[in-house]
Design an enzyme around this catalytic site. Structure first.
Site, mmCIF file in Angstrom:
data_model
loop_
_atom_site.group_PDB
_atom_site.id
_atom_site.type_symbol
_atom_site.label_atom_id
_atom_site.label_comp_id
_atom_site.label_asym_id
_atom_site.label_seq_id
_atom_site.Cartn_x
_atom_site.Cartn_y
_atom_site.Cartn_z
ATOM 1 N N GLY A 54 0.766 -1.246 0.000
ATOM 2 C CA GLY A 54 0.000 0.000 0.000
ATOM 3 C C GLY A 54 0.793 1.292 0.000
ATOM 4 N N GLU A 108 3.683 4.234 6.290
ATOM 5 C CA GLU A 108 2.537 3.327 6.127
ATOM 6 C C GLU A 108 1.393 4.069 5.422
ATOM 7 O OE1 GLU A 108 1.295 0.689 5.632
ATOM 8 O OE2 GLU A 108 0.701 -0.419 7.419
ATOM 9 N N ASP A 109 0.671 3.365 4.587
ATOM 10 C CA ASP A 109 -0.450 4.007 3.888
ATOM 11 C C ASP A 109 -1.599 4.311 4.844
ATOM 12 O OD1 ASP A 109 -1.080 1.320 4.297
ATOM 13 O OD2 ASP A 109 -1.807 0.962 2.263
ATOM 14 N N ASP A 112 -5.345 1.185 10.433
ATOM 15 C CA ASP A 112 -6.762 0.835 10.596
ATOM 16 C C ASP A 112 -6.955 0.303 12.022
ATOM 17 O OD1 ASP A 112 -9.418 0.243 9.777
ATOM 18 O OD2 ASP A 112 -8.848 -1.754 9.173
ATOM 19 N N PHE A 161 -14.122 1.857 4.411
ATOM 20 C CA PHE A 161 -13.091 1.369 3.502
ATOM 21 C C PHE A 161 -12.777 2.410 2.420
ATOM 22 C CE2 PHE A 161 -11.395 -1.212 0.027
ATOM 23 C CZ PHE A 161 -10.429 -1.921 0.715
ATOM 24 N N ASP A 168 -5.745 -0.622 -2.115
ATOM 25 C CA ASP A 168 -6.471 -1.467 -3.067
ATOM 26 C C ASP A 168 -7.741 -2.060 -2.489
ATOM 27 O OD1 ASP A 168 -5.002 -3.265 -1.278
ATOM 28 O OD2 ASP A 168 -5.741 -4.838 -2.600
ATOM 29 N N ARG A 174 -5.082 0.649 -6.879
ATOM 30 C CA ARG A 174 -3.862 1.266 -6.327
ATOM 31 C C ARG A 174 -3.372 2.428 -7.181
ATOM 32 N NH1 ARG A 174 -2.035 -2.111 -2.260
ATOM 33 N NH2 ARG A 174 -2.243 -4.337 -2.599
HETATM 34 P P1 IMP Z 1 -4.451 -2.766 10.297
HETATM 35 O O1 IMP Z 1 -3.493 -3.853 10.677
HETATM 36 O O2 IMP Z 1 -5.870 -3.125 10.639
HETATM 37 O O3 IMP Z 1 -4.077 -1.406 10.882
HETATM 38 O O4 IMP Z 1 -4.466 -2.666 8.737
HETATM 39 C C1 IMP Z 1 -3.446 -2.102 8.093
HETATM 40 C C2 IMP Z 1 -3.361 -2.508 6.649
HETATM 41 O O5 IMP Z 1 -4.602 -2.944 6.083
HETATM 42 C C3 IMP Z 1 -2.967 -1.286 5.878
HETATM 43 O O6 IMP Z 1 -1.579 -1.230 5.759
HETATM 44 C C4 IMP Z 1 -3.645 -1.471 4.549
HETATM 45 O O7 IMP Z 1 -2.792 -2.152 3.667
HETATM 46 C C5 IMP Z 1 -4.849 -2.307 4.847
HETATM 47 N N1 IMP Z 1 -6.053 -1.448 4.978
HETATM 48 C C6 IMP Z 1 -6.628 -0.984 6.106
HETATM 49 N N2 IMP Z 1 -7.696 -0.227 5.858
HETATM 50 C C7 IMP Z 1 -7.822 -0.184 4.522
HETATM 51 C C8 IMP Z 1 -8.753 0.487 3.632
HETATM 52 O O8 IMP Z 1 -9.695 1.198 4.026
HETATM 53 N N3 IMP Z 1 -8.527 0.302 2.301
HETATM 54 C C9 IMP Z 1 -7.517 -0.463 1.808
HETATM 55 N N4 IMP Z 1 -6.623 -1.089 2.602
HETATM 56 C C10 IMP Z 1 -6.774 -0.950 3.942
HETATM 57 MG MG MG Z 2 -0.480 -1.286 4.144
#
Ligand code: IMP
Ligand code: MG
Length: 184
Positions: A54, A108-109, A112, A161, A168, A174
Site C-alpha cells: 500500500g 505506512e499508507d 486501521d 473502507f 487497493d 492502487r
Molecule cells: P491494520 O493492521 O488493521 O491497521 O491494517 C493495516 C493494513 O490494512 C494497511 O496497511 C492497509 O494495507 C490495509 N487497509 C486498512 N484499511 C484499509 C482500507 O480502508 N482500504 C484499503 N486497505 C486498507
Molecule cells: Mg499497508
C-alpha cells in the site's frame, strides 16, 4: 438517468466508491509532512521503511519532499482480504538492512486496527534501532485497537473502507490518483 453524483461513482468489482480526498489535497499534506520530517531529521541519515504494497506511492511522493540524506527500503506485510482485516499478519518480504543504532522512519499508507503496525514495531524493536518514528497517510481513529504514537499523519478519516493512491480493493485501485471512499 444518472445524476451528476452518480456519474462520479467508481465501480470496482462489486463495490461503488465516491471521491473522498482530491489529488491536490494529498499533495499539499505530503509537502507539509515532508517539512515536518526535514525539521526533525536535518543533518541525519535515517532509513525510511515503506510497508508494501500500500505505501509505495505515498513513500515515493513523501521522500521527494525530504531534503536530508536517507536510505529507503521496504518490507511486505499483509493482513487484508477484500475489505476486512484478517487479523493475521503475514511477513511476505522481510527487512534486509541492519538497523541497529539507526534512525528509522516507518512509512505506512493507513493505520486501521493498528494490528499490522503493532506487530511490525515489535519486530523492529528487537533489532535495536536508535529511534523509530511513524508516518501514516491515513488513520482511522475509530478502528484503532492498539496504543502507539503516530508521529506524523496526513488525514484522520472515518471508519469506512477507502481505495486509491496505493490502497487497493482486492488488488485493484492502487493506481488511482485520488482517494475514494466506499459508498454503502
Ligand atoms: P491494520 O493492521 O488493521 O491497521 O491494517 C493495516 C493494513 O490494512 C494497511 O496497511 C492497509 O494495507 C490495509 N487497509 C486498512 N484499511 C484499509 C482500507 O480502508 N482500504 C484499503 N486497505 C486498507
Ligand atoms: Mg499497508
Amino acid at each position: 438517468m444518472q445524476t451528476n453524483a452518480m456519474k462520479e461513482l467508481l465501480q470496482v468489482k462489486d463495490l461503488y466508491f465516491q471521491p473522498f480526498i482530491a489529488q491536490q489535497e494529498i499533495t499539499e499534506r505530503i509537502a507539509q509532512l515532508g517539512a515536518e520530517l526535514n525539521e526533525h531529521y536535518r543533518g541525519k541519515r535515517p532509513l525510511m521503511i515503506g510497508i508494501l504494497n500500500g505505501a509505495f506511492i505515498f513513500l515515493a511522493d513523501l521522500c521527494r519532499e525530504c531534503n536530508f540524506e536517507c536510505d529507503i527500503s521496504f518490507v511486505r506485510l499483509s493482513s487484508y482480504e477484500g475489505t476486512e482485516s484478517t487479523g493475521t499478519i503475514k511477513t511476505i518480504m522481510g527487512l534486509e538492512e541492519d538497523i541497529k543504532g539507526r534512525e528509522v522512519i516507518i512509512v505506512e499508507d493507513i493505520i486501521d486496527t493498528g494490528k499490522t503496525m503493532h506487530h511490525f514495531q515489535a519486530q523492529l524493536a528487537e533489532m535495536q534501532p536508535a529511534s523509530v518514528r511513524l508516518v501514516a497517510l491515513l488513520v482511522k481513529p475509530d478502528a484503532l485497537q492498539y496504543d502507539f504514537p503516530i508521529h506524523h499523519q496526513a488525514f484522520r478519516i472515518p471508519n469506512k473502507f477507502v481505495l486509491g493512491y496505493g490502497l487497493d480493493y482486492d488488488g485493484l485501485g492502487r493506481n488511482l490518483k485520488e482517494i475514494y471512499q466506499l459508498r454503502e
